[in-house]
Write an enzyme that holds these catalytic residues in place. Structure first.
Site, short mmCIF file in Angstrom:
data_model
loop_
_atom_site.label_atom_id
_atom_site.label_comp_id
_atom_site.label_asym_id
_atom_site.label_seq_id
_atom_site.Cartn_x
_atom_site.Cartn_y
_atom_site.Cartn_z
N CYS A 98 0.84 -1.19 0.00
CA CYS A 98 0.00 0.00 0.00
C CYS A 98 0.88 1.24 0.00
CB CYS A 98 -0.88 -0.03 1.25
SG CYS A 98 -2.00 1.37 1.38
N GLU A 141 -8.84 -0.87 -2.56
CA GLU A 141 -9.18 0.57 -2.55
C GLU A 141 -10.54 0.80 -1.89
OE1 GLU A 141 -6.79 2.47 -3.09
OE2 GLU A 141 -5.55 0.96 -4.05
ZN ZN Z 1 -3.70 0.98 -0.04
#
Ligand code: ZN
Length: 175
Positions: A98, A141
């Site tokens: 991420c 997401e």
């Molecule tokens: Zn992420």
């Protein structure tokens, strides 16, 4: 314009984001800047809270191959006020990372296929099915706009082993 990222420990990454109620020039500019930010960091997705905006909005851009295995020009997909309508019984495991949690990776189990409803940049609602890495990126997401991070889905010992790296990120970026 490249936008500053929110890193692990920032309260905005733990919020359930507000719905977008108007698609105007300001929103289009934000989406443009999010795309630039994602691409400059070689990300395959970015959600509004990762750039400090409390909005149910994310972009996904997954590299694709043609049937003969040639790289295909990828398209940035925009999801405004998304909702995952269905997911397959079949799941798979894969490592995730991420942009908001630099250099941390962990294995996450997710459904292989999903059906998603969302609004596009023109304000039109669409329903579409996705699979494999595209589906995974969308779910990652979509988690962001609900205040969920992939590390929450890493299990057992592997999750415990991330603790010290996570503490270090929190400390580094805390204001
Ligand atoms: Zn992420």
């Amino acid at each position: 314009m490249k936008l500053p990222l929110a890193y692990y420990g920032a309260p905005i990454l733990r919020k359930k984001c507000k719905r977008v109620d108007k698609i105007n020039d300001e929103l289009r500019q934000l989406i443009h800047d999010m795309e630039e930010t994602m691409m400059s960091l070689d990300g395959i997705g970015i959600a509004a809270p990762q750039v400090h905006h409390d909005l149910a909005l994310f972009l996904v851009r997954v590299p694709k191959e043609t049937e003969s295995g040639e790289p295909e020009e990828e398209q940035t997909m925009v999801f405004i006020n998304p909702k995952i309508l269905e997911h397959s019984e079949e799941h798979w495991f894969r490592g995730e990372g991420c942009l908001s949690i630099p250099k941390v990776y962990g294995t996450v189990e997710r459904p292989l296929r999903i059906k998603v409803e969302a609004t596009d940049l023109n304000g039109s609602q669409f329903v579409h099915e996705y699979s494999d890495l595209e589906a995974r990126a969308i779910m990652h997401e979509n988690d962001h706009i609900n205040g969920v991070l992939f590390i929450d889905r890493v299990q057992g010992k592997e999750r415990q082993e991330l603790d010290s790296a996570l503490r270090a990120i929190k400390k580094k970026y805390a204001k």
